[in-house]
Structure formats: structure tokens, C-alpha cells
Design a protein around this motif. Sequence first.
Motif, short mmCIF file in Angstrom:
data_model
loop_
_atom_site.label_atom_id
_atom_site.label_comp_id
_atom_site.label_asym_id
_atom_site.label_seq_id
_atom_site.Cartn_x
_atom_site.Cartn_y
_atom_site.Cartn_z
N VAL A 171 -4.24 16.11 -3.26
CA VAL A 171 -4.04 17.53 -3.09
C VAL A 171 -5.47 18.12 -2.63
N ASP A 172 -5.95 17.50 -1.64
CA ASP A 172 -7.19 18.06 -1.23
C ASP A 172 -6.95 19.23 -0.12
N TRP A 173 -7.71 20.29 -0.47
CA TRP A 173 -7.53 21.59 0.30
C TRP A 173 -8.73 21.45 1.24
N ASN A 174 -9.76 20.66 0.88
CA ASN A 174 -10.98 20.90 1.84
C ASN A 174 -10.58 20.04 3.23
N VAL A 175 -10.08 18.65 3.12
CA VAL A 175 -9.51 18.16 4.66
C VAL A 175 -8.48 17.43 4.02
N PRO A 176 -7.21 18.04 4.01
CA PRO A 176 -5.99 17.79 3.57
C PRO A 176 -5.64 16.49 4.10
N CYS A 177 -4.68 15.63 3.46
CA CYS A 177 -4.23 14.46 3.90
C CYS A 177 -3.61 14.34 5.10
N SER A 178 -3.05 15.54 5.50
CA SER A 178 -2.43 15.61 6.82
C SER A 178 -3.19 15.00 8.02
N GLY A 179 -4.68 15.34 8.13
CA GLY A 179 -5.28 14.81 8.86
C GLY A 179 -5.61 13.21 9.02
N SER A 180 -5.55 12.51 7.85
CA SER A 180 -5.32 11.22 7.61
C SER A 180 -3.93 10.52 8.15
N ARG A 181 -3.09 11.38 7.82
CA ARG A 181 -1.80 10.81 8.04
C ARG A 181 -1.46 10.92 9.51
N GLN A 182 -1.79 12.12 10.18
CA GLN A 182 -1.62 11.98 11.60
C GLN A 182 -2.24 10.84 12.38
N MET A 183 -3.66 10.42 12.01
CA MET A 183 -4.54 9.65 12.63
C MET A 183 -3.78 8.13 12.30
N HIS A 184 -3.28 7.98 11.24
CA HIS A 184 -2.62 6.39 10.74
C HIS A 184 -1.49 6.46 11.47
N GLN A 185 -0.40 7.51 11.78
CA GLN A 185 0.41 7.08 12.55
C GLN A 185 0.35 7.11 13.99
N ALA A 186 -0.92 7.83 14.56
CA ALA A 186 -1.19 7.51 15.98
C ALA A 186 -1.41 5.92 15.99
N LEU A 187 -2.39 5.46 15.16
CA LEU A 187 -2.78 4.05 15.30
C LEU A 187 -1.56 3.13 15.36
N LEU A 188 -0.52 3.56 14.26
CA LEU A 188 0.52 2.57 14.10
C LEU A 188 1.36 2.61 15.49
N SER A 189 1.52 3.91 15.80
CA SER A 189 2.20 3.98 17.44
C SER A 189 1.72 3.35 18.29
N ASN A 190 0.20 2.92 18.35
CA ASN A 190 -0.01 2.13 19.32
C ASN A 190 -0.49 0.68 18.77
N ARG A 191 0.08 0.40 17.79
CA ARG A 191 -0.12 -0.96 17.36
C ARG A 191 -1.40 -1.42 16.87
N VAL A 192 -2.03 -0.71 16.36
CA VAL A 192 -3.44 -0.93 15.90
C VAL A 192 -3.24 -1.11 14.27
N PRO A 193 -3.91 -2.10 13.66
CA PRO A 193 -3.51 -2.31 12.39
C PRO A 193 -4.11 -0.72 11.46
N SER A 194 -3.47 -0.35 10.67
CA SER A 194 -3.86 0.67 9.91
C SER A 194 -2.94 0.95 8.58
N THR A 195 -3.94 1.27 7.54
CA THR A 195 -3.34 1.57 6.10
C THR A 195 -3.54 2.79 5.73
N LEU A 196 -2.66 3.42 5.26
CA LEU A 196 -2.92 4.69 4.56
C LEU A 196 -2.81 4.96 3.02
N VAL A 197 -3.98 5.18 2.33
CA VAL A 197 -3.89 5.06 0.98
C VAL A 197 -4.19 6.62 0.35
N VAL A 198 -3.29 7.09 -0.44
CA VAL A 198 -3.23 8.46 -0.81
C VAL A 198 -3.37 8.40 -2.23
#
Length: 659
Positions: free
Chosen positions: A597-624
Amino acid sequence: MKLGTVLCTAIALLLSSPALAGQAFTTDDLLALEDISEPVFTPDGESVTYVVTKPGDGDVRQSDIWSVDWDSGEAKPLFADPKDDEYSPRYSADGSIMTYLRSHDGAVQIWRSGQGGEAQQVSHVPGGVWDYTLSPDGTQAVVLAETGLVQLEEGATPPPIVSTRFTQGTDSDGWVQQRRKHLFLLDFTNGETTQITHGEYDHATPAWSPDGQWIAFVSRRCEEADRHYCSDIYIARPDGSDEQRISSFAGGDADWDFESGGPQWSSDSRQLTWIRAGEEQYTWYRPFQIVTADIETGEERTPAWIDRWFYFPRWSADGKHVLALVEQDRDTWLARIDPVSGQLDYLTHGARLAYDFAVGPNGRLAVLDGDNNTPLGLRTVEATPRPLSPQNAWVAERTLATTQDVSFMSGDTEIHGLLVLPADHKPGQKHPLIVRLHGGPVYQYSHEFMADWQVYAANGYAVLGINPRGSSGRGSEFAQAQMAKWGQLDVQDISAGISHAIALGVADPDAIGVGGWSYGGILTNYMIVSDPRIKAAVSGAGMGNFLGGYGVDQYARDYELELGTPWDEPERWMALSYPFFHADRITAPTLYLCGEVDWNVPCSGSRQMHQALLSNRVPSTLVVYPGEHHGLTVPSYIRDRMERQLDWYDLYLKSKGAE
């Protein structure tokens, strides 16, 4: 994203007992640190009251009020309820009454003790008390509380969230809707509460004058205040009458977003002092300065103007000087300023970070500070300083990593930082390197105890903390060099720092990792798309696509002041979002962390980058982290973050996962 202190504060939460003496610093030790805050002298000047945050019952932190005797150094808890937090201590002028805030089941109210009796709750403000100031005689308080709250019966369905304001919400408030923060006069004798400020604007940091005649406070009343930095100092009678604007600046005076403290009275109730920001277009990037004002004549002064940041100004007991914290390159010191001549004298010196201080009625001063090997603690300000608070003394028994200053060139600019080497480091030995990137971006790494760096070093890593252009501590030009240019000069400076560590022979060039939180997480995303030497990264509370952040986080005002709107400056916004739009260049396995529930830098920013790395087959893990805001507060989550980062770096910098 001026939240560089969030990580340092969060890791001071605790969960377990310290390890045995002589051992290296561990994650258990990190969680066992006690956080000290809010020091204040008793009216007789014989002791200092302060707040200690330590483990509570279960997976929570616990804040209690302590007292330490000035002469003997004997310390003891005053209020230590195992279920509730107690903080924000205040005293009546004669010391017979003490008040504080207690948080119970999520509701924060004022409690009062005195005359040897048990403490009693004296406020019942709907929605709770955000801040307060005590009358000199201890019979009343002016409290900061919210209006426009929606009161629900138990089990009732919440109404729809309706947002019409420019500011949709903040990390501390959530959805603001039509809520406003106003001042109320609370009478302890009958419990009556009367609203004394009104209007569609917000207030903060009330301060009762020593003579009992005035309340000073901060208010945002300019047109479209949500869009601007336009806070002002006001005074009014305790019943709200005779209201007067004191400050004359069009920008931010004691703006609560700058975390610089509210207006402070002189002992004769004739003068005020506070911190003033630069013109609003500079937001965080111009050093804050001290202002003093005579409330009768309206005369304002800005004494001791230097190109450095000032914090928390307070009058000396005799009213002849202003005391404040002054930030320097990697240090923050307590200073005494003559408000007439502007002469500035430093009262603390050396490689230290001062975080707060207390002024006694008899000229005594206590400072809350620390250094590379010492967590923040209270000590006297004397020719020969003495420690006051006993908390965290056990850290001196640990085998700590060594910290040294580093300087190197990035183009034509000298860049400074700190290098931590494992305690068993030997000349010529190379270590996997973790480069820590600070938040802000207008913040800096200082000579302070960095518990997470000690844990990294104890696990065999060299740690490099760099203050790139955009950092504070070196004046406005250095900070403003990267205004609206995120991920440019600071990336060059970080890469130059990596090269420097390799050239020193302490960093394994094939085992380079980076990581940070808030803007540090953002800069991590810039680094992994820019420097192919990076083999592993941890981006905490970060973002790579600022077009996706606009209207989602709490920075619409700051974005528009610094960058312009996305439709007016589309090329700039696209350029700043290059980690997302050039994610195909990223090869470093990256761990993304965020608060749910971070309003400062919301999780959407991390989720987008995590998704982009996975789409490019770069190892990535997202922890919320469930229910967490920008700064983690749940001890088990803080443990998880520390251990998970170590596991990630171990996998890709020490093991075959890096191949």
C-alpha cells in the motif's frame, strides 16, 4: 522521493536479542537495534526524556518513553506499556504535568500524568490526534486532527472513494478525499474540544508560546495549494481569534513535506524561527535556510545564509542564539547561530551525523548523533561529551567492518562516498561488491552507522555508498545538476565509482551488484540498463516508467514543477523512463521489492519492471510486503528483506548462478 532516511529508520526496528560479544554483525543484530528519537529536557533541566523503539509483543515494533538523568546518566523507562506505543512527550512549564501520545488499537490520543498519579487519557478526538502542543500551565492542548472523516458503524459497507482534489492521496494519509487537517483547542478539565481553524486547506505543527498568549502553526492557503509549495507561518490566540500571517515568502515556510520542523518560539514569546525552502520550482534541490521573525514588527531575517541545508532550528534558552542542524559533505553537525550578526559556530565536529537535539532551560544541550561505528544515541554537548542513552551500547563489542572515505573523478567532477570492507579484509584481496544507492535523490550517505552495510560486509561483501550529483551536503549547484535529468549524471557518477573500486583492487570486476530503496530503487533501474558490468541488482520501491507513475503516486505536484506535464513535455518523460522502454538492454538478474500500500513509490513501478525483465527472459523475482507502506515496519518483513537480498547477491555474485 525524499525518503533516504526510511531504510535507516526501518532497520532500527527489532525482533531478537543481540548475538554474543566478539561476533560479526548479523541480521539478528540489525533487528535488535533500538531506535532513539524525540529528545526533550524536563523543565528543570536535570534530565532528558526521549522515545525508544524496540520489540513489542509479536511481530510489531514498540515505542516507549524513557528518561535519563543528566548528572548520573541513569536511564529508566517512564511509560512502557507492552501493548501500546507511547511517544511525543511534552511538559508543562513547571514540570508538574507530562503529556504524551499513546496509540492503542490504531487510535492515537493524548494521555496525561502528574502529581504522582497514574496516567489518564485526556483526549477522545474522532480519528485520533496527529500532533499537539501543550499549554504552559498544562491544562489545555491544541491538537491537530482531521475533519471530513467518514464514520462507519461496525459491519457497514464503506462508501465509494470519491476524489476531486489534485492530490489524490499520500503514503501517510491514503486517499485524502475531502479530509483536511485542522487545529482544535482541547480543555483537559471538561474534555471539550473546539475547532479553531477552518477552511479548505491544511495545517500542521502547532506551537504554544511560552507566555500562553499565542499559537504558531503552518498553513497552506494559497490558491490551488495542492499544486504548490506555499506554506506559511501563522499565529492566533488559543481560541483561534486574532489570526495573523507572519511569513512573507511565496514558497515553502516550514512545509511539513520537507521534514524540517515547525515554527519555534523564543523564551520571551516575541520571536519565531523556522526553515524556509527555496523558490518552489527548485522543490528539494535548493538548501533550506533559517528564518527568524519578530511577531510585533514583522521583521524577518535569514541569518547565517550558507549553501547548505539547515534542519530543526530552535532558540537557545536565553533567546540570544538559534541552534540548528547543518548538513555538510557526509556530516551533519549542531550549530549555534547569532540571529543578528549571522555568526555560525559548530558545537559538534568530526565524522558524525546529528539527527536531532534538545535544548535545556539552563543552557544544557543534548544531541542525538552517531558515527560509522556507533548507532544514533544521546550525548551531552560539552567540552568532553558524555553518552546519555544506554541503548545499543552492545554494538561496541561486535567485530565491525571498517569504513573509509573515498573520492574519485567522474568527468570533471569530484564525487565522494564511503567504502566498507569486511573486518577480515587483507591487502590485495578482492570481494564481490554491492553498490548502495541512496534515496531522495536530494539526500546523502553520511558518517553514520549503516546496519545493513555491516551485515553485507560480515557476509564477505565490499560495500560502496556513493553520493552522486543530485545529492545534498555539497550545495545547490551539486544538487541541481540532475534536476529533471534523472538517470544521467548520477548514472555516470555511480559507474565511475564502480571503476574506482575495481581500480583500488578491492572489488571483483566480475561480481558487481547494485541496490537501493525509493530513489535508490529508481537509480538501480537506471544502472542495470546502463552498465553491463552489473551482475545482480535489488530494486526496492522503485520505478522505471514515470508515465505509468503519473497520477498513481503522490508526486504529481513535484513532477509538474520539475518536469512539466507528460503531454507538454512528452520527450522528457519518455527519456526519463528509459529503463522501461529499453528493458531489452537489461541482463542483470534483478530482485524487485515493494510495500503493498505504498503511495510514495507504488508497487506498480516494481511490477512493470519485473514483468519487462521476465518478458526478456532475464531472471527476476517480485516480492510484495502485505499492508506495508513506503517504509517497512513489520520486523519479520525487515528480516525477510535483508536475508532475501543476501540470498540474491549470493546466488548471482558468489555462486554458479552468476555464470
